[in-house]
Design a protein around this motif. Structure first.
Motif, PDB file in Angstrom:
ATOM      1  N   UNK A 142       0.823  -1.198   0.000  1.00 31.01           N
ATOM      2  CA  UNK A 142       0.000   0.000   0.000  1.00 31.01           C
ATOM      3  C   UNK A 142       0.864   1.258   0.000  1.00 31.01           C
ATOM      4  N   UNK A 143       0.456   2.242  -0.809  1.00 30.46           N
ATOM      5  CA  UNK A 143       1.154   3.527  -0.863  1.00 30.46           C
ATOM      6  C   UNK A 143       0.309   4.565  -0.135  1.00 30.46           C
ATOM      7  N   UNK A 144       0.838   5.134   0.928  1.00 30.50           N
ATOM      8  CA  UNK A 144       0.128   6.140   1.727  1.00 30.50           C
ATOM      9  C   UNK A 144       0.562   7.539   1.312  1.00 30.50           C
ATOM     10  N   UNK A 145      -0.398   8.435   1.194  1.00 27.10           N
ATOM     11  CA  UNK A 145      -0.083   9.815   0.820  1.00 27.10           C
ATOM     12  C   UNK A 145      -1.091  10.755   1.458  1.00 27.10           C
ATOM     13  N   UNK A 146      -0.593  11.788   2.111  1.00 25.71           N
ATOM     14  CA  UNK A 146      -1.433  12.784   2.763  1.00 25.71           C
ATOM     15  C   UNK A 146      -1.623  13.972   1.814  1.00 25.71           C
ATOM     16  N   UNK A 147      -2.878  14.222   1.380  1.00 31.45           N
ATOM     17  CA  UNK A 147      -3.156  15.305   0.445  1.00 31.45           C
ATOM     18  C   UNK A 147      -3.084  16.688   1.096  1.00 31.45           C
TER      19      UNK A 147
ATOM     20  N   UNK B 144      -1.238  16.225  -6.168  1.00 33.16           N
ATOM     21  CA  UNK B 144      -0.224  15.525  -5.402  1.00 33.16           C
ATOM     22  C   UNK B 144       0.604  14.631  -6.299  1.00 33.16           C
ATOM     23  N   UNK B 145       1.752  14.187  -5.798  1.00 34.00           N
ATOM     24  CA  UNK B 145       2.648  13.292  -6.525  1.00 34.00           C
ATOM     25  C   UNK B 145       2.977  12.115  -5.622  1.00 34.00           C
ATOM     26  N   UNK B 146       2.600  10.911  -6.046  1.00 35.01           N
ATOM     27  CA  UNK B 146       2.841   9.724  -5.242  1.00 35.01           C
ATOM     28  C   UNK B 146       4.231   9.152  -5.509  1.00 35.01           C
ATOM     29  N   UNK B 147       4.687   8.321  -4.608  1.00 35.20           N
ATOM     30  CA  UNK B 147       5.958   7.629  -4.822  1.00 35.20           C
ATOM     31  C   UNK B 147       5.766   6.523  -5.850  1.00 35.20           C
ATOM     32  N   UNK B 148       6.823   6.161  -6.576  1.00 35.80           N
ATOM     33  CA  UNK B 148       6.753   5.123  -7.593  1.00 35.80           C
ATOM     34  C   UNK B 148       6.721   3.765  -6.916  1.00 35.80           C
ATOM     35  N   UNK B 149       5.820   2.857  -7.336  1.00 33.15           N
ATOM     36  CA  UNK B 149       5.805   1.514  -6.737  1.00 33.15           C
ATOM     37  C   UNK B 149       7.144   0.824  -6.917  1.00 33.15           C
ATOM     38  N   UNK B 150       7.528   0.039  -5.942  1.00 33.06           N
ATOM     39  CA  UNK B 150       8.798  -0.697  -6.028  1.00 33.06           C
ATOM     40  C   UNK B 150       8.546  -2.090  -6.599  1.00 33.06           C
ATOM     41  N   UNK B 151       9.408  -2.618  -7.472  1.00 34.08           N
ATOM     42  CA  UNK B 151      10.614  -1.953  -7.963  1.00 34.08           C
ATOM     43  C   UNK B 151      10.288  -0.820  -8.923  1.00 34.08           C
TER      44      UNK B 151
END
Length: 220
Positions: free
Chosen positions: A199-204, A210-217
């Motif tokens: 899960x990728x968590x992001x606070x708006x 907003x810009x989310x982090x890239x899924x790994x890998x």
């Protein structure tokens, strides 16, 4: 005489090396790659790719290759003729639903073999009636369209588990009449997935972008 033979061997070796300067050919005298095989390939051991690279060309002439365990032969995989394609997509049309929704619908899709996601849904009243709403308890005039739609794995230690679907109004709300739902379902073969990301968590922070982090890998 020995000198003449040595010169001939050197010349022949040079010609062979020059002919193969662009690569090694098996079944062909004119390889166009480092290794080019003209004909079928049978593999009796494991095949490893240290760096398979990224293909950016057209997929029209490309094929997905698999090893057939019955004879260890590398074969072309054709999803159109297979009962077990990498991605299976279908629509579940579930009718005559209770006003409370659906809490545990068994899809029959194996948990061990597939990963199931809900891609989208449509809610209608019975007989495709578009006039359907969700009400607050004890207040039929307060309509708030809010649903919970998810696929899940049943709890417990039982084997041969199958994916379940839940589709209900939230917070004690109910449909104001008998409902129908159409769910777009995708089932992905687990043994063909490279990564199931966490899960990728992001606070708006109450802003609209907003810009989310890239899924790994990291994706290419």
């Amino acid at each position: 005489m020995k000198n003449i033979l040595a010169i001939l061997v050197f010349i022949c070796t040079s010609l062979i090396f020059k002919a193969q300067i662009n690569g090694v050919g098996i079944g062909t005298y004119t390889p166009t790659h480092t290794l080019e095989v003209s004909g079928n390939t049978k593999l009796t051991g494991n095949l490893f790719f240290e760096n398979p690279g990224i293909y950016t060309g057209s997929s029209a002439g490309s094929y997905f290759l698999v090893k057939d365990k019955s004879d260890n032969v590398i074969k072309r995989y054709v999803p159109a003729t297979s009962a077990f394609s990498a991605i299976n997509s279908t629509v579940y049309s579930i009718t005559n639903i209770s006003t409370s929704g659906v809490t545990d619908f068994d899809t029959g899709i194996s948990v061990e073999k597939y990963y199931v996601v809900i891609g989208g849904f449509i809610v209608r009243g019975q007989n495709n009636d578009s006039n359907i709403n969700i009400t607050r308890p004890n207040n039929l005039g307060d309509y708030i369209p809010q649903y919970s739609a998810r696929s899940f794995i049943p709890t417990g230690t039982a084997t041969n588990k199958t994916w379940r679907i839940k589709f209900t109004p939230n917070s004690g709300r109910v449909f104001d009449r008998t409902a129908e739902i159409r769910l777009s379902i995708s089932a992905y073969r687990r043994d063909m997935l490279t990564t199931i990301n966490t899960q990728i968590d992001y606070n708006m922070n109450a802003v609209t972008t907003g810009v989310a982090s890239i899924p790994a890998p990291a994706l290419p």
